[in-house]
Design a protein around this motif. Sequence first.
Motif, mmCIF file in Angstrom:
data_model
loop_
_atom_site.group_PDB
_atom_site.id
_atom_site.type_symbol
_atom_site.label_atom_id
_atom_site.label_comp_id
_atom_site.label_asym_id
_atom_site.label_seq_id
_atom_site.Cartn_x
_atom_site.Cartn_y
_atom_site.Cartn_z
ATOM 1 N N LEU A 283 -25.119 -52.239 -2.785
ATOM 2 C CA LEU A 283 -24.551 -52.853 -1.586
ATOM 3 C C LEU A 283 -23.250 -53.571 -1.933
ATOM 4 C CD1 LEU A 283 -24.769 -53.635 1.412
ATOM 5 C CD2 LEU A 283 -26.067 -55.665 0.695
ATOM 6 N N TRP A 284 -23.256 -54.308 -3.038
ATOM 7 C CA TRP A 284 -22.062 -55.032 -3.490
ATOM 8 C C TRP A 284 -20.890 -54.068 -3.636
ATOM 9 C CZ3 TRP A 284 -21.280 -60.266 -4.433
ATOM 10 C CH2 TRP A 284 -20.059 -60.590 -5.054
ATOM 11 N N LYS A 285 -21.102 -52.960 -4.308
ATOM 12 C CA LYS A 285 -20.053 -51.971 -4.543
ATOM 13 C C LYS A 285 -19.551 -51.376 -3.224
ATOM 14 C CE LYS A 285 -19.187 -47.727 -7.203
ATOM 15 N NZ LYS A 285 -19.808 -46.747 -8.142
ATOM 16 N N GLU A 286 -20.460 -51.080 -2.310
ATOM 17 C CA GLU A 286 -20.091 -50.497 -1.015
ATOM 18 C C GLU A 286 -19.222 -51.451 -0.199
ATOM 19 O OE1 GLU A 286 -23.667 -49.520 1.019
ATOM 20 O OE2 GLU A 286 -24.309 -48.008 -0.452
ATOM 21 N N ILE A 287 -19.639 -52.714 -0.128
ATOM 22 C CA ILE A 287 -18.917 -53.689 0.698
ATOM 23 C C ILE A 287 -17.534 -53.967 0.121
ATOM 24 C CG2 ILE A 287 -18.930 -56.040 1.633
ATOM 25 C CD1 ILE A 287 -21.007 -54.093 2.849
ATOM 26 N N ILE A 288 -17.428 -54.092 -1.195
ATOM 27 C CA ILE A 288 -16.127 -54.327 -1.819
ATOM 28 C C ILE A 288 -15.193 -53.144 -1.572
ATOM 29 C CG2 ILE A 288 -14.901 -54.653 -4.010
ATOM 30 C CD1 ILE A 288 -16.413 -57.137 -3.026
ATOM 31 N N LYS A 289 -15.719 -51.921 -1.642
ATOM 32 C CA LYS A 289 -14.907 -50.730 -1.361
ATOM 33 C C LYS A 289 -14.427 -50.730 0.086
ATOM 34 C CE LYS A 289 -14.880 -45.680 -1.669
ATOM 35 N NZ LYS A 289 -15.654 -44.461 -2.020
ATOM 36 N N GLU A 290 -15.322 -51.093 1.004
ATOM 37 C CA GLU A 290 -14.938 -51.159 2.417
ATOM 38 C C GLU A 290 -13.870 -52.218 2.647
ATOM 39 O OE1 GLU A 290 -18.582 -51.864 4.468
ATOM 40 O OE2 GLU A 290 -19.464 -49.928 3.904
ATOM 41 N N GLU A 291 -14.026 -53.362 1.985
ATOM 42 C CA GLU A 291 -13.045 -54.445 2.124
ATOM 43 C C GLU A 291 -11.685 -54.033 1.571
ATOM 44 O OE1 GLU A 291 -11.901 -58.203 3.481
ATOM 45 O OE2 GLU A 291 -13.802 -57.145 3.782
ATOM 46 N N SER A 292 -11.675 -53.196 0.545
ATOM 47 C CA SER A 292 -10.415 -52.776 -0.094
ATOM 48 C C SER A 292 -9.523 -51.994 0.851
ATOM 49 C CB SER A 292 -10.713 -51.937 -1.340
ATOM 50 O OG SER A 292 -11.220 -50.654 -0.985
ATOM 51 N N ILE A 293 -10.096 -51.379 1.882
ATOM 52 C CA ILE A 293 -9.305 -50.615 2.854
ATOM 53 C C ILE A 293 -8.274 -51.512 3.535
ATOM 54 C CG2 ILE A 293 -9.436 -49.285 5.008
ATOM 55 C CD1 ILE A 293 -12.235 -48.376 4.114
ATOM 56 N N ASN A 294 -8.601 -52.785 3.664
ATOM 57 C CA ASN A 294 -7.679 -53.739 4.300
ATOM 58 C C ASN A 294 -6.550 -54.171 3.374
ATOM 59 O OD1 ASN A 294 -9.341 -53.853 6.659
ATOM 60 N ND2 ASN A 294 -10.713 -55.270 5.590
ATOM 61 N N TYR A 295 -6.617 -53.726 2.112
ATOM 62 C CA TYR A 295 -5.612 -54.138 1.123
ATOM 63 C C TYR A 295 -5.094 -52.916 0.369
ATOM 64 C CZ TYR A 295 -7.616 -58.702 2.135
ATOM 65 O OH TYR A 295 -8.055 -59.845 2.776
ATOM 66 N N PRO A 296 -4.322 -52.066 1.048
ATOM 67 C CA PRO A 296 -3.848 -50.812 0.436
ATOM 68 C C PRO A 296 -2.942 -51.005 -0.785
ATOM 69 C CG PRO A 296 -2.719 -51.234 2.522
ATOM 70 C CD PRO A 296 -3.838 -52.215 2.440
ATOM 71 N N LYS A 297 -2.360 -52.177 -0.926
ATOM 72 C CA LYS A 297 -1.468 -52.431 -2.062
ATOM 73 C C LYS A 297 -2.228 -52.858 -3.320
ATOM 74 C CE LYS A 297 2.554 -53.704 0.748
ATOM 75 N NZ LYS A 297 3.569 -54.770 1.025
ATOM 76 N N VAL A 298 -3.531 -53.084 -3.174
ATOM 77 C CA VAL A 298 -4.349 -53.527 -4.311
ATOM 78 C C VAL A 298 -5.135 -52.344 -4.872
ATOM 79 C CG1 VAL A 298 -6.193 -55.057 -5.090
ATOM 80 C CG2 VAL A 298 -4.541 -55.853 -3.373
ATOM 81 N N ILE A 299 -5.080 -52.178 -6.173
ATOM 82 C CA ILE A 299 -5.828 -51.109 -6.851
ATOM 83 C C ILE A 299 -7.226 -51.609 -7.183
ATOM 84 C CG2 ILE A 299 -5.941 -49.625 -8.891
ATOM 85 C CD1 ILE A 299 -2.864 -49.862 -9.049
ATOM 86 N N LEU A 300 -8.242 -50.894 -6.696
ATOM 87 C CA LEU A 300 -9.633 -51.262 -6.952
ATOM 88 C C LEU A 300 -10.234 -50.334 -8.000
ATOM 89 C CD1 LEU A 300 -12.284 -52.801 -6.257
ATOM 90 C CD2 LEU A 300 -12.685 -51.062 -4.489
ATOM 91 N N THR A 301 -10.875 -50.922 -9.011
ATOM 92 C CA THR A 301 -11.622 -50.146 -9.995
ATOM 93 C C THR A 301 -13.053 -50.653 -10.046
ATOM 94 O OG1 THR A 301 -10.932 -51.646 -11.788
ATOM 95 C CG2 THR A 301 -9.601 -49.658 -11.427
ATOM 96 N N ASN A 302 -13.967 -49.793 -10.437
ATOM 97 C CA ASN A 302 -15.387 -50.162 -10.512
ATOM 98 C C ASN A 302 -15.881 -50.074 -11.948
ATOM 99 O OD1 ASN A 302 -15.152 -48.644 -7.570
ATOM 100 N ND2 ASN A 302 -16.422 -50.473 -7.544
ATOM 101 N N HIS A 303 -16.680 -51.061 -12.345
ATOM 102 C CA HIS A 303 -17.184 -51.136 -13.715
ATOM 103 C C HIS A 303 -18.645 -51.565 -13.683
ATOM 104 C CE1 HIS A 303 -12.905 -51.459 -15.188
ATOM 105 N NE2 HIS A 303 -12.779 -51.916 -13.947
ATOM 106 N N LEU A 304 -19.489 -50.899 -14.443
ATOM 107 C CA LEU A 304 -20.846 -51.379 -14.644
ATOM 108 C C LEU A 304 -20.788 -52.595 -15.556
ATOM 109 C CD1 LEU A 304 -22.755 -48.013 -15.115
ATOM 110 C CD2 LEU A 304 -22.690 -49.471 -13.072
#
Length: 370
Positions: A200-221
Amino acid sequence: MEYNIALIKGDGIGPEISDETVKILKTIGKLYNHRFNIKEVIGAGEAVDKYGEPLPENSLKTCLESDAIIIGNIGGKKWASVSIDKNPVKSLLDLRKALNLSTNLRPITVNKNLMELSPLKENIISEGIDILVVRDLLGSVICGEKKYELGLYGREASDLEYYNEEIIKKSGKIAFELALKRRSKVACIDKSNVLSSSRLWKEIIKEESINYPKVILTNHLVDAAAMEVISAPYLFDVIVTSNMFGDILADELSQITGTACMLPSAEINEDGKGIFTPNQLHNPDETIIGKNKANPIGLISSAALMLKYSFDLEEESQLIEKAIDKVIEKGYRTEDIYTEGNTIIKTDEMGNLISDYIIEIFEQNKRLKK
């Protein structure tokens, strides 16, 4: 401008480093015509000893009525075996709940003149470290339902790992907003290959990133990230993560700088009101208590965060940090960060020097503006 600040000096080295922090705020107030109304309240171990509770009602009332809260140090060996309701740390937990604090900000930096104190290899630390850990404070097993009881196989215990969209979005939004003011990178750290809460955490952060197109999002275990922040900390900018993972990773990162005592911490709500403490809120070295040896820079830097996030005083905040850098550049050190060839100074001397350089840099800037 006028600001009301509640001050819990706390236990151990708390009174010593708090006095130096107040000294710095008074200097800033005089230079910029701000009035910082600092009201000392009792809390933590001192309150347990005097009143039998970590945060008396009157202290809580003062904190709630203030614009920000500064805490010097909490706890010590003296209270190590007391129950949680009598433990000094409960003062912090009670304040978090009362103020509805959603997010912990932990800036992790290494001073260029103190890199030799880091346990990392030179080829890694020479690249520098400038990471902002954005840690949730509302969810995880730390805040979830707890059970400790007798079961079929004897004593058993459980802690509920709970998250919802609203909780995650609060820290997510703060992480992305702050990333825009930095290097525009956010690393989301979770355990989504195993935990539903992390998925859920990963999903919500990814959804929130759509509002910030200038920010690069990466995912890490989280297990991989625990290694990556050691092998290549310079690759990280803003880290956003859950309560427990953030608690552990921020402490790991602070130690690899070699100067954990100099790092600040801020716990804020959506309005910017919060608690400001040194990164090492539970200072482990009790041999220096009352000896004028403690390093006050962590709490002084936290006061700078308070000016920035709670009071929107960016220039004043930067001035404090520049003065700290100047003191270190000139070779002044408290014992904990001393190396050969530098000058050992006391707690109050460190406060005096930072105050002096604040004035000096302020006057220089004033002349340049003319």
